[in-house]
Design an enzyme around this catalytic site. Structure first.
Site, PDB file in Angstrom:
ATOM      1  N   TYR A 149      -4.164  17.627   0.497  1.00  0.00           N
ATOM      2  CA  TYR A 149      -5.112  16.573   0.880  1.00  0.00           C
ATOM      3  C   TYR A 149      -5.270  16.537   2.401  1.00  0.00           C
ATOM      4  O   TYR A 149      -6.371  16.625   2.925  1.00  0.00           O
ATOM      5  CB  TYR A 149      -4.595  15.237   0.355  1.00  0.00           C
ATOM      6  CG  TYR A 149      -5.484  14.054   0.602  1.00  0.00           C
ATOM      7  CD1 TYR A 149      -6.679  13.903  -0.090  1.00  0.00           C
ATOM      8  CD2 TYR A 149      -5.129  13.062   1.514  1.00  0.00           C
ATOM      9  CE1 TYR A 149      -7.498  12.787   0.108  1.00  0.00           C
ATOM     10  CE2 TYR A 149      -5.940  11.944   1.720  1.00  0.00           C
ATOM     11  CZ  TYR A 149      -7.121  11.816   1.016  1.00  0.00           C
ATOM     12  OH  TYR A 149      -7.924  10.717   1.223  1.00  0.00           O
ATOM     13  N   ASP A 150      -4.129  16.436   3.094  1.00  0.00           N
ATOM     14  CA  ASP A 150      -4.176  16.260   4.550  1.00  0.00           C
ATOM     15  C   ASP A 150      -4.868  17.437   5.236  1.00  0.00           C
ATOM     16  O   ASP A 150      -5.751  17.264   6.074  1.00  0.00           O
ATOM     17  CB  ASP A 150      -2.751  16.140   5.138  1.00  0.00           C
ATOM     18  CG  ASP A 150      -1.975  14.960   4.561  1.00  0.00           C
ATOM     19  OD1 ASP A 150      -2.468  14.319   3.612  1.00  0.00           O
ATOM     20  OD2 ASP A 150      -0.859  14.689   5.047  1.00  0.00           O
ATOM     21  N   LYS A 153      -8.578  17.779   4.414  1.00  0.00           N
ATOM     22  CA  LYS A 153      -9.378  16.822   5.183  1.00  0.00           C
ATOM     23  C   LYS A 153      -9.454  17.227   6.660  1.00  0.00           C
ATOM     24  O   LYS A 153     -10.459  16.988   7.327  1.00  0.00           O
ATOM     25  CB  LYS A 153      -8.782  15.418   5.046  1.00  0.00           C
ATOM     26  CG  LYS A 153      -8.989  14.786   3.675  1.00  0.00           C
ATOM     27  CD  LYS A 153     -10.414  14.270   3.512  1.00  0.00           C
ATOM     28  CE  LYS A 153     -10.607  13.513   2.211  1.00  0.00           C
ATOM     29  NZ  LYS A 153     -11.973  12.979   2.065  1.00  0.00           N
ATOM     30  N   SER A 193      -3.025  -1.082  -6.423  1.00  0.00           N
ATOM     31  CA  SER A 193      -3.343  -1.120  -7.860  1.00  0.00           C
ATOM     32  C   SER A 193      -2.045  -1.125  -8.672  1.00  0.00           C
ATOM     33  O   SER A 193      -1.930  -1.848  -9.673  1.00  0.00           O
ATOM     34  CB  SER A 193      -4.259   0.041  -8.244  1.00  0.00           C
ATOM     35  OG  SER A 193      -3.850   1.234  -7.622  1.00  0.00           O
ATOM     36  N   ASN A 194      -1.051  -0.351  -8.245  1.00  0.00           N
ATOM     37  CA  ASN A 194       0.234  -0.354  -8.968  1.00  0.00           C
ATOM     38  C   ASN A 194       0.853  -1.748  -8.991  1.00  0.00           C
ATOM     39  O   ASN A 194       1.221  -2.260 -10.042  1.00  0.00           O
ATOM     40  CB  ASN A 194       1.235   0.582  -8.275  1.00  0.00           C
ATOM     41  CG  ASN A 194       1.228   1.978  -8.890  1.00  0.00           C
ATOM     42  OD1 ASN A 194       0.334   2.318  -9.659  1.00  0.00           O
ATOM     43  ND2 ASN A 194       2.217   2.778  -8.541  1.00  0.00           N
ATOM     44  N   THR A 214       5.276   1.036   6.576  1.00  0.00           N
ATOM     45  CA  THR A 214       4.149   0.105   6.739  1.00  0.00           C
ATOM     46  C   THR A 214       2.814   0.778   6.431  1.00  0.00           C
ATOM     47  O   THR A 214       2.674   2.002   6.534  1.00  0.00           O
ATOM     48  CB  THR A 214       4.074  -0.463   8.177  1.00  0.00           C
ATOM     49  OG1 THR A 214       3.702   0.588   9.076  1.00  0.00           O
ATOM     50  CG2 THR A 214       5.385  -1.095   8.597  1.00  0.00           C
TER      51      THR A 214
HETATM   52  P1  NAD Z   1     -11.593   7.944  -5.864  1.00  0.00           P
HETATM   53  O1  NAD Z   1     -10.635   8.941  -6.430  1.00  0.00           O
HETATM   54  O2  NAD Z   1     -11.753   6.645  -6.556  1.00  0.00           O
HETATM   55  O3  NAD Z   1     -13.024   8.590  -5.719  1.00  0.00           O
HETATM   56  C1  NAD Z   1     -13.244   9.954  -5.482  1.00  0.00           C
HETATM   57  C2  NAD Z   1     -14.435  10.384  -6.324  1.00  0.00           C
HETATM   58  O4  NAD Z   1     -14.707  11.766  -6.064  1.00  0.00           O
HETATM   59  C3  NAD Z   1     -14.165  10.262  -7.827  1.00  0.00           C
HETATM   60  O5  NAD Z   1     -15.244   9.638  -8.473  1.00  0.00           O
HETATM   61  C4  NAD Z   1     -14.010  11.710  -8.281  1.00  0.00           C
HETATM   62  O6  NAD Z   1     -14.367  11.906  -9.629  1.00  0.00           O
HETATM   63  C5  NAD Z   1     -14.915  12.421  -7.301  1.00  0.00           C
HETATM   64  N1  NAD Z   1     -14.582  13.836  -7.121  1.00  0.00           N
HETATM   65  C6  NAD Z   1     -13.360  14.376  -6.871  1.00  0.00           C
HETATM   66  N2  NAD Z   1     -13.472  15.703  -6.742  1.00  0.00           N
HETATM   67  C7  NAD Z   1     -14.791  16.001  -6.919  1.00  0.00           C
HETATM   68  C8  NAD Z   1     -15.534  17.206  -6.911  1.00  0.00           C
HETATM   69  N3  NAD Z   1     -14.938  18.382  -6.684  1.00  0.00           N
HETATM   70  N4  NAD Z   1     -16.870  17.154  -7.134  1.00  0.00           N
HETATM   71  C9  NAD Z   1     -17.490  15.955  -7.355  1.00  0.00           C
HETATM   72  N5  NAD Z   1     -16.836  14.789  -7.377  1.00  0.00           N
HETATM   73  C10 NAD Z   1     -15.506  14.809  -7.153  1.00  0.00           C
HETATM   74  O7  NAD Z   1     -11.162   7.713  -4.350  1.00  0.00           O
HETATM   75  P2  NAD Z   1     -11.740   6.715  -3.240  1.00  0.00           P
HETATM   76  O8  NAD Z   1     -10.622   5.858  -2.793  1.00  0.00           O
HETATM   77  O9  NAD Z   1     -12.998   6.113  -3.683  1.00  0.00           O
HETATM   78  O10 NAD Z   1     -12.024   7.738  -2.053  1.00  0.00           O
HETATM   79  C11 NAD Z   1     -13.327   8.183  -1.713  1.00  0.00           C
HETATM   80  C12 NAD Z   1     -13.245   9.042  -0.455  1.00  0.00           C
HETATM   81  O11 NAD Z   1     -12.711   8.255   0.609  1.00  0.00           O
HETATM   82  C13 NAD Z   1     -12.339  10.250  -0.611  1.00  0.00           C
HETATM   83  O12 NAD Z   1     -12.922  11.361   0.028  1.00  0.00           O
HETATM   84  C14 NAD Z   1     -11.072   9.834   0.103  1.00  0.00           C
HETATM   85  O13 NAD Z   1     -10.393  10.932   0.644  1.00  0.00           O
HETATM   86  C15 NAD Z   1     -11.618   8.929   1.196  1.00  0.00           C
HETATM   87  N6  NAD Z   1     -10.570   7.989   1.623  1.00  0.00           N
HETATM   88  C16 NAD Z   1     -10.230   6.914   0.841  1.00  0.00           C
HETATM   89  C17 NAD Z   1      -9.208   6.076   1.258  1.00  0.00           C
HETATM   90  C18 NAD Z   1      -8.799   4.867   0.466  1.00  0.00           C
HETATM   91  O14 NAD Z   1      -7.830   4.209   0.854  1.00  0.00           O
HETATM   92  N7  NAD Z   1      -9.451   4.495  -0.610  1.00  0.00           N
HETATM   93  C19 NAD Z   1      -8.522   6.337   2.456  1.00  0.00           C
HETATM   94  C20 NAD Z   1      -8.882   7.445   3.197  1.00  0.00           C
HETATM   95  C21 NAD Z   1      -9.925   8.264   2.790  1.00  0.00           C
HETATM   96  N1  UDP Z   2       4.269   2.933  -2.815  1.00  0.00           N
HETATM   97  C1  UDP Z   2       5.270   2.153  -3.393  1.00  0.00           C
HETATM   98  N2  UDP Z   2       5.196   1.892  -4.724  1.00  0.00           N
HETATM   99  C2  UDP Z   2       4.186   2.338  -5.502  1.00  0.00           C
HETATM  100  C3  UDP Z   2       3.161   3.126  -4.916  1.00  0.00           C
HETATM  101  C4  UDP Z   2       3.248   3.409  -3.561  1.00  0.00           C
HETATM  102  O1  UDP Z   2       6.212   1.706  -2.724  1.00  0.00           O
HETATM  103  O2  UDP Z   2       4.189   2.044  -6.714  1.00  0.00           O
HETATM  104  C5  UDP Z   2       4.358   3.196  -1.361  1.00  0.00           C
HETATM  105  C6  UDP Z   2       4.189   4.654  -0.974  1.00  0.00           C
HETATM  106  O3  UDP Z   2       5.434   5.311  -1.009  1.00  0.00           O
HETATM  107  C7  UDP Z   2       3.616   4.530   0.423  1.00  0.00           C
HETATM  108  C8  UDP Z   2       2.777   3.262   0.379  1.00  0.00           C
HETATM  109  O4  UDP Z   2       3.254   2.529  -0.748  1.00  0.00           O
HETATM  110  O5  UDP Z   2       4.657   4.342   1.358  1.00  0.00           O
HETATM  111  C9  UDP Z   2       1.292   3.523   0.217  1.00  0.00           C
HETATM  112  O6  UDP Z   2       1.133   4.385  -0.880  1.00  0.00           O
HETATM  113  P1  UDP Z   2      -0.303   4.813  -1.430  1.00  0.00           P
HETATM  114  O7  UDP Z   2      -0.066   5.838  -2.495  1.00  0.00           O
HETATM  115  O8  UDP Z   2      -1.087   3.621  -1.803  1.00  0.00           O
HETATM  116  O9  UDP Z   2      -1.064   5.444  -0.186  1.00  0.00           O
HETATM  117  P2  UDP Z   2      -0.640   6.448   0.992  1.00  0.00           P
HETATM  118  O10 UDP Z   2      -0.822   5.647   2.215  1.00  0.00           O
HETATM  119  O11 UDP Z   2       0.784   6.880   0.835  1.00  0.00           O
HETATM  120  O12 UDP Z   2      -1.597   7.575   0.846  1.00  0.00           O
END
Ligand code: NAD
Ligand code: UDP
Length: 333
Positions: A149-150, A153, A193-194, A214
């Site tokens: 992922y990292d 991105k 969500s968890n 944090t």
């Molecule tokens: P999410 O998993 O709910 O949504 C991602 C969507 O992308 C899903 O609907 C999935 O089906 C679709 N998808 C995945 N791979 C695909 C592919 N190859 N082709 C077409 N569709 C594909 O996640 P989210 O939280 O809504 O995240 C949306 C974007 O925001 C992501 O790119 C994520 O990296 C970025 N983002 C989110 C957060 C956060 O905290 N929610 C933080 C940092 C970055």
């Molecule tokens: N985490 C936790 N319990 C859970 C899920 C996550 O303690 O059931 C912790 C996880 O180890 C991280 C932080 O909560 O330190 C945020 O996790 P998340 O997966 O939401 O996002 P991240 O910032 O790690 O991508």
């Protein structure tokens, strides 16, 4: 009389958590929206309310494959985002980021569309600078379980920066810090969500490690507001901003600077669900879990005149309301 046609937006990852909120906002703003998703982590449930709108259409498509169409704006969100989901098929995760952004950049280049890409605070890895500023290059393990992922991105940011430098594509990027709200997948494994689902079902609240790590939690509507403002900015303003800050590409942190330990989050969740019989328990910390995370949002404030307005307690209450309705309508599936 001159007729004005609606502006056209393509949203990749539209059936996901954030994509669905962005689609709703774009429809409210009068756009014609094409929602593209392969439904890997997203669900049609998130967008079914829009299907009757003649300005909305859904395309089942994988962003790793080229896609063509004429759009004014492209929002690239397609990529699994929760650690559980993105580690499920790590090779596909990297492909979604890298091939996905290439396909969208090619589309933007050929059609002269403006592109907003969703990057992440994960590009900072386990950060050695706190709070994180855009000029910090990060501390990422290239071969760990989070790297798919990292690094995907990070490479996407590089491609966006080079398409802008080399071919002049009008690209903008947000580095999103932990964002939450309704429409999150109840089983996506992310902490908010968890904790809410666990508390609603009287299950143990699972803190990974000692809970002293944090995070800074941003409510989804605040992020969508930042994305819309960013997309609206004239290109000249964005270019001048990059020059002023010696940024290789337009990238800003978007997050809520309030910083909480994971234990505080568990306690706050239980305070907001007072009937819960859940107990807080400790589980092993996953590999490479960042210890501290908090955005410096000075650049976003300057560029967008934006800052988040929804405090954690208020956003959590709205999210709990969503999951409560979900559980009572559909059980816990
Ligand atoms: P999410 O998993 O709910 O949504 C991602 C969507 O992308 C899903 O609907 C999935 O089906 C679709 N998808 C995945 N791979 C695909 C592919 N190859 N082709 C077409 N569709 C594909 O996640 P989210 O939280 O809504 O995240 C949306 C974007 O925001 C992501 O790119 C994520 O990296 C970025 N983002 C989110 C957060 C956060 O905290 N929610 C933080 C940092 C970055
Ligand atoms: N985490 C936790 N319990 C859970 C899920 C996550 O303690 O059931 C912790 C996880 O180890 C991280 C932080 O909560 O330190 C945020 O996790 P998340 O997966 O939401 O996002 P991240 O910032 O790690 O991508």
């Amino acid at each position: 009389m001159e007729l004005s046609l609606p502006r056209k937006a393509l949203v990749t990852g539209a059936a996901g958590f954030l994509g669905s909120h962005l689609c709703r906002r774009l429809l409210e703003d009068g756009y014609e929206v094409t929602a593209l998703d392969n439904l890997f982590t997203g669900t049609k449930r998130n967008i079914e309310g829009f299907l009757a709108n003649p300005r909305f259409s859904f395309v089942l498509h994988d962003v790793t494959q080229p896609y063509w169409g004429q759009f004014d704006e492209i929002y690239n969100l397609a990529c699994p985002a929760s650690p559980v989901h993105y580690q499920h098929n790590p090779v596909e995760t990297t492909k979604s980021s890298v091939l996905g952004i290439m396909n969208m950049l090619d589309l933007a280049l050929k059609t002269k569309a403006r592109l907003l890409h969703t990057s992440t605070s994960e590009i900072y890895g386990d950060p050695l600078v706190h709070p994180q500023v855009e000029s910090y290059w990060g501390n990422v393990n290239t071969i760990g379980v989070r790297s798919c992922y990292d690094e995907g991105k990070r490479c996407a940011e590089t491609l966006a920066a080079d398409y802008r430098r080399e071919y002049g594509v009008d690209v903008r990027m947000v580095r999103i810090f932990n964002t939450y709200g309704p429409n999150m997948h109840p089983k996506d494994g992310r902490v908010i969500s968890n904790f809410i689902m666990q508390a609603l079902r009287d299950e143990d609240i699972t803190i990974f490690g000692d809970g002293s790590q944090t995070r800074s939690f941003q409510y989804c509507d605040d992020l969508v507001e930042a994305m819309r403002r960013y997309m609206e900015l004239p290109r000249a303003e964005v270019d001048a901003f990059c020059a002023r800050h010696a940024l290789g590409a337009p990238v800003v942190n978007t997050g809520n600077p309030g910083e909480y330990t994971i234990r505080q989050l568990a306690e706050e969740t239980l305070r907001l669900i007072p009937e819960s019989k859940s107990k807080i328990v400790s589980r092993p910390i996953p590999a490479d879990d960042p210890k501290r995370r908090k955005p410096d949002i000075s650049l976003a404030k300057e560029l967008l005149g934006w800052e988040p307005v929804i405090p954690l307690r208020e956003g959590l209450a709205k999210t709990i309301g969503y999951f409560r309705a979900f559980v009572s309508e559909r059980g816990s599936k």
